[in-house]
Write a protein that holds these residues in place. Structure first.
Motif, PDB file in Angstrom:
ATOM      1  N   HIS A  29       7.574  -7.155  -9.354  1.00 40.25           N
ATOM      2  CA  HIS A  29       6.152  -6.818  -9.246  1.00 40.25           C
ATOM      3  C   HIS A  29       5.900  -5.320  -9.416  1.00 40.25           C
ATOM      4  O   HIS A  29       5.033  -4.916 -10.199  1.00 40.25           O
ATOM      5  N   GLY A  79       0.818  -1.201   0.000  1.00 42.42           N
ATOM      6  CA  GLY A  79       0.000   0.000   0.000  1.00 42.42           C
ATOM      7  C   GLY A  79       0.853   1.253   0.000  1.00 42.42           C
ATOM      8  O   GLY A  79       0.381   2.345   0.298  1.00 42.42           O
ATOM      9  N   ILE A  80       2.130   1.090  -0.344  1.00 36.77           N
ATOM     10  CA  ILE A  80       3.029   2.253  -0.338  1.00 36.77           C
ATOM     11  C   ILE A  80       2.678   3.198  -1.486  1.00 36.77           C
ATOM     12  O   ILE A  80       2.432   4.375  -1.285  1.00 36.77           O
TER      13      ILE A  80
END
Ligand code: HEM
Lengths: 428, 401
Positions: free
Chosen positions: A334, A241-242
Motif C-alpha cells: 500500500h 497517518g504517519i
C-alpha cells in the motif's frame, strides 16, 4: 506451530471469564455502599455517584481560532472525535442560500469559541440544547464546511463558478457505493476534543438549519489514543497517518494543499482545498484471519512499530530505490503504490486526515467498521485520482470496500467577524 | 493479499523456503529503539560468503548490522532452518551496512540466505538457540512442490469436469431463453451458476481467472452506471435479465457472451492459468478458506443478489468446493494438525444443516431469514472459517530450486 485454534479459543475464553468474575467481585467490594452508620435497608440505599473515570474531567482542548485565510479543521491536528454529516440543501433561491450560510457561520463562530448561550426567557425553548452544560466549552471544536458539485447545478445560478475539478465522485473498480451514503450538497466535518462536543455542534447546527437543509448521510469517527506511543492506529491495527506531506511549510502548502491564484480556479476558491471523503468499510474478521507477515507485506510497514519494512522507527523514510525488486517492501504494498516517492509522483501527494468509524453489525454478522478516508489537496485530478488509480487492484482491496462519501470543495476561510462561509462564491 | 505474489524473484531466490504465511508470532523487527537490543551482532556478506561464523547464543531480540562487502545490490533473509520460513528480510546496497532487528526464539534453529545480484544464492551455517531445557524444537518440514503437484493435478481434473458440465448447462440456458421459457431459463441459470461456484471461483477477487473471472461472475458494484454498464456481464447480468427484467432476448444474447468467455477457459487455458509455480500453489492453498471468505462477504451480505434468492444455494456450493480442497489436501494437513480436517468437516456439515434449516430448496433470500436463522448460518460459517484459515499457513511449499 500446530496450534489448535478452536481449542485455544475455548481455553482463552474460559480463563477470561474467570478473570472477569474475580475482577468484578473486587469492583463490587470497592463500590459497595457504606452501610455503616446508615440504618436504612441496604436495598434502599443509593450507591456512590458514578463520576467520570478520567483523571482530569476538566481537561478540554483549547479553542481553535475560527477566522483565517483557510478554514480550521484541515491543518488542525486531528481532534479525537469527529462527526461527518452531508446535507442536501433545500433553500428556495440564492438569497435563502446566503441566509443559510450566514447562519451556519454564526453558529459555528459561537460554538468554536464557546461561551454562554443567549437566554431567551422562561417561556421559550432554551437557545441551546444544554448537553454541554450551561456554559459551552470550545473543546477544540472545528466546523469545516465543504460544498459538493450538486450545489453548482441550475438551482442557484452557480454553474459558472464551480471549482474546475469538482464533480460527482466516480465509482472506482472495487467500489460498492451506496447512493444513500454518497454525495450531498454540503459536507460538514465537525471535530472536537470529545464526542459530546462534536454531536452538540451537529445538533445545534441541524436545529437552526433543518428547514433549508437535511442530513443525507452522517457518520461519526474517532482517532484512537496512541497505542502505546506515536501515531494512532486504524481498525486494521496499523498506525495510520504517519506519512503526510509537510503542508505547514507554505511552499508545500501552496503546491499540494491550497488552491492559489493562477492555477485556473475561480478567484473565490483561493484558500480552499479539494476535500475527498470516502467511507471505506473494512472486513476486519477476514483481516484477523491473515498471518501477520502477510498483513505487513500488504501495508509495507510493521504493525507494531509502524516502521517501514526496511526501517526501525515509524519516522523512518522507506528507501524504495535501494529495493528496486521489492525484496523487502513488495512492489504492490500500500505505501509503495500510494506514494512511490519519486520526483514524478511527488506532485500527486495528498494530505490525509482520516478517522476510524464503528457502527453496529452487518447482515452477515460482521462488525461494521472502517476508515473515514479524508484527504485535502490542491488538485483533485493530479493528486487524489492519480493516487487512487495507482492503488487499483492492490492486495489490500480484498479486505476493504468503499461504500460511500464524495468529492467536495472545502471553502476558503472565514476571514473576519463580518465575513461568512462562501461569501466570495455567493456575493457578486 | 498474497505474500508470495508480492515477492520478487530476488526475494524468493534468497529464501530457502516458502514465504507465504511466515511466522505466526508477532514480528520481531518491530522494536523501535535500538537500546532495547542486547547488543549489535555483526554479519558479513561478500562474494561467496554469507554470514560466516554467525552465532545465536541465546533467545531474545537482536540487532544485526549486516555489512555488504561486495559492490553488488542484494538482499539477505533470516529464516527458520527446518521449515525455510523467512523471519526477516532486508535489501543490501553495495558496500553498505544495513541494520536488521529480529527476535530469536528459544529452541529455534536459524540460518541466513544471501543473494547478491548476478551471483548464485548462498546460505550460512545453521545456528541453534538453546532452550531452557536444552532441547531443540523441530520445525515442521515444508511440503515439496513435487508432493503437492499430484493434488493440484487432480484439482485441475475436477475443474475440467465441472467446466464441461457448465458448458452443457449454459447451452440449455440459451435454448430456454431463445424458446421464451422464463422458468426453464431460470432453472438452467441456477444449475450453471452452482456448477461455476463448485469450481471455487466466485467473482474472481481471489480467483486464478483474474479479470476474466470478474466478467464471468462479477457484480455491477464499482462499474460506472451500475447495472446499465456495458461491463456488467456474466452470471449476475443474466440473473438481472431473468429475475428483475424478465428480458429473455437480453438473456439469450448475454448467454452467448458468457458461453464464449467460459469456452476460453478450456482445459488447456485452465492449465495455463494454474501453472505449477510456487506462487500458484500458495494461491491455490489459500482457497481452503478464501472460497468461504468470499461467500461470507458477498452471499451472506446479499451483496451479490440480483433477484434469484440463490445466496444460500450458492453458499452450499461454496461448501462443496471447500470440501474438495480439504479432500485433496487432507494428508498434508493431518500430518501437521491432526484433527483439523475432521473438525472442519464437522463444522461444514453443521453449516449445511443451518442452511437447510432455513426452509425448502435453500430458496429464501438472506434478508428474509429470521434473525435466529441468519445468526445460525453466520455462526456456522464463522466457526468453519476459523478452523480453515490456518491451513495455508501450516502448509508451506518448499522452494527447492
Ligand atoms: C481502508 C482503506 C485504507 C487503509 C486501511 C489505509 C491504511 C494505510 C496505512 C496503514 C498507511 C501507512 C501509515 C501512514 O503512512 O499513514 C497508509 C498510508 C497511505 N495511504 Fe492509505 N489506507 C487506506 C486507503 C487509502 C486510500 C483510498 C488512499 C488514496 C487514494 C490512501 C493513500 C495513502 C497514502 C498517500 C499513504 C502514505 C504513503 C506514504 O507517503 O508513505 N490510502 N494507509
Amino acid at each position: 506451530m500446530s496450534i489448535n485454534r478452536r481449542r485455544f479459543l475455548t481455553q482463552a475464553g474460559l480463563s477470561a471469564i474467570t478473570a472477569t468474575t474475580a475482577g468484578s467481585r473486587l469492583l463490587d467490594g470497592g463500590n459497595a455502599p457504606a452501610a455503616a452508620g446508615n440504618d436504612r435497608d441496604p436495598l434502599g440505599t443509593d450507591g456512590p455517584l458514578d463520576l467520570e473515570t478520567l483523571a482530569d474531567p476538566a481537561a478540554r482542548l483549547a479553542p481553535v481560532p475560527f477566522h483565517g485565510p483557510w478554514q480550521a479543521g484541515i491543518l488542525t491536528r486531528p481532534q479525537p472525535a469527529a462527526c461527518f454529516a452531508s446535507f442536501d440543501v433545500f433553500a428556495g433561491n440564492r438569497a435563502e442560500l446566503v441566509d443559510l450560510l450566514r447562519s451556519l457561520t454564526g453558529v459555528a463562530r459561537f460554538l468554536t469559541g464557546g461561551g454562554t448561550p443567549e437566554n431567551l426567557g422562561p417561556t421559550a425553548p432554551p437557545s441551546d440544547s444544554g448537553t454541554l452544560g450551561p456554559i459551552v466549552p470550545a473543546d477544540g471544536l472545528t466546523v469545516t464546511v465543504s460544498v459538493g458539485s450538486t450545489l453548482f447545478d441550475g438551482r442557484y445560478g452557480l454553474a459558472s463558478r464551480k471549482p474546475r475539478h469538482l464533480k460527482t465522485m466516480p465509482s472506482f473498480p472495487n467500489d460498492n457505493l451506496d447512493p444513500a451514503q454518497t454525495g450531498g450538497d454540503l459536507l460538514l466535518q465537525i471535530c472536537a476534543g470529545s464526542a459530546d462536543t462534536a454531536i452538540h455542534a451537529l445538533r445545534e447546527i441541524a436545529r437552526q438549519t433543518s428547514g433549508v437543509m437535511q442530513i443525507r448521510w452522517r457518520l461519526d469517527g474517532f482517532v484512537a489514543p496512541a497505542r502505546p506511543s506515536g501515531v494512532p492506529r486504524n481498525h486494521l491495527a496499523f498506525k495510520d497517518g504517519i506519512a503526510n506531506p509537510n503542508v505547514n511549510d507554505p511552499v508545500v502548502g501552496n503546491h499540494l494543499l491550497w488552491v492559489t491564484n493562477g492555477i485556473g480556479e475561480p478567484d473565490w476558491a483561493v484558500g480552499g482545498s479539494y476535500h475527498v471523503c470516502r467511507i471505506i468499510k473494512m472486513f476486519i474478521e477476514f483481516w484477523d484471519r491473515v498471518s501477520l507477515t502477510e498483513q505487513q507485506q500488504m501495508i509495507g510497514r510493521y504493525r507494531d512499530s509502524g516502521a517501514p519494512l526496511d526501517g526501525q522507527l515509524e519516522s523512518d523514510i522507506p528507501d524504495f530505490r535501494a529495493d528496486p525488486h521489492g525484496a523487502v517492501i513488495p512492489l504492490n504494498a500500500h505505501i509503495r503504490l500510494a506514494n512511490p516517492r519519486t520526483s514524478e509522483t511527488d506532485p500527486s501527494r495528498i494530505f490525509r486526515r482520516g478517522y476510524n468509524y464503528d457502527r453496529g453489525v452487518d447482515l452477515n454478522g460482521n462488525l461494521d467498521m472502517g476508515l473515514i478516508f479524508n484527504a485535502f489537496q490542491q488538485n483533485l485530478k493530479r493528486q487524489f485520482e492519480a493516487t487512487q488509480r495507482r492503488l487499483i487492484g492492490e492486495p489490500m482491496v480484498d479486505y476493504v470496500s468503499p461504500v460511500g462519501g464524495g468529492y467536495f470543495f472545502a471553502l476558503p476561510g472565514v476571514q473576519t467577524t463580518q465575513d461568512w462561509y462562501a461569501r466570495g462564491l455567493l456575493e457578486d | 493479499m498474497l505474500a508470495l505474489t508480492a515477492l520478487s524473484a530476488v526475494a524468493s531466490a534468497v529464501a530457502t523456503g516458502s514465504t507465504a504465511g511466515g511466522p505466526r508470532r508477532p514480528s520481531p523487527a518491530t522494536d523501535a529503539t535500538a537500546s532495547n537490543h542486547a547488543s549489535v551482532e555483526p554479519i558479513a556478506v561478500g562474494q561467496g560468503t554469507c554470514a560466516p561464523g554467525w552465532r545465536a547464543p541465546s533467545a531474545g531480540r537482536y540487532l544485526f548490522a549486516i555489512a555488504n562487502h561486495s559492490s553488488r545490490w542484494g538482499a539477505i533473509s533470516l529464516f527458520q532452518w527446518g521449515s525455510g520460513v523467512v523471519v526477516e528480510r532486508v535489501a543490501l546496497r553495495p558496500g553498505g551496512v544495513t541494520r536488521l532487528a529480529a527476535q530469536l526464539e528459544a529452541g529455534g534453529a536459524y540460518g541466513w540466505g544471501c543473494l547478491l545480484l548476478g551471483l548464485p544464492r548462498s546460505v550460512s551455517a545453521e545456528a541453534q538457540v538453546p532452550s531452557p531445557q536444552g532441547q531443540f524444537v523441530p520445525a515442521v518440514a515444508p511440503v515439496s512442490a513435487a508432493q503437492i503437484a499430484g493434488p493440484l493435478l487432480r484439482y485441475r481434473r475436477y475443474v475440467d469436469g465441472l467446466l464441461a458440465l457448465q458448458q452443457h448447462e449454459l447451452t440449455t440456458l440459451h435454448e430456454q431463453a431463445t424458446a421464451g421459457d422464463l422458468a426453464g431459463a431460470e432453472s438452467a441459470w441456477l444449475a450453471a451458476h452452482l456448477t461455476w461456484l463448485k469450481i471455487g471461483q466466485d467473482d474472481g477477487a481471489y480467483g486464478a481467472f483474474g479479470e476474466l473471472g470478474r466478467r464471468i461472475d462479477g457484480t455491477a458494484a464499482g462499474l460506472v452506471g451500475g447495472t446499465r454498464s456495458r461491463d456488467f456481464t456474466g452470471f449476475h447480468k443474466l440473473e438481472f435479465d431473468l429475475w428483475t427484467r424478465h428480458d429473455l432476448r437480453a438473456a439469450a444474447g448475454d448467454t452467448t457472451r458468457l458461453l464464449a468467455m467460459t469456452r476460453s477457459l478450456s482445459p488447456q487455458a485452465v492449465a495455463a492459468d494454474l501453472p505449477l509455480t510456487l506462487t500458484s500453489m500458495a494461491n491455490w492453498l489459500l482457497r481452503c478458506h478464501e472460497i468461504l471468505e468470499d461467500a461470507l462477504r458477498d452471499s451472506l451480505s446479499a451483496n451479490d443478489d440480483y433477484g434469484s434468492n440463490s445466496d444460500l444455494a450458492s453458499l452450499a456450493a461454496d461448501v462443496a468446493a471447500t470440501r474438495e480442497m480439504l479432500r485433496l489436501l487432507a494428508p498434508f494437513i493431518t500430518a501437521r494438525v491432526p484433527h483439523l480436517v475432521a473438525t472442519a468437516e464437522r463444522e461444514l456439515s453443521a453449516l449445511i444443516d443451518a442452511i437447510n434449516g432455513t426452509g425448502p430448496d435453500r430458496g429464501a433470500g438472506i434478508a428474509s431469514l429470521s434473525v435466529s436463522q441468519r445468526e445460525r448460518v453466520d455462526a456456522a460459517s464463522d466457526a468453519a472459517l476459523a478452523t480453515l484459515a490456518p491451513v495455508s499457513d501450516e502448509i508451506q511449499v518448499a522452494n527447492t530450486s
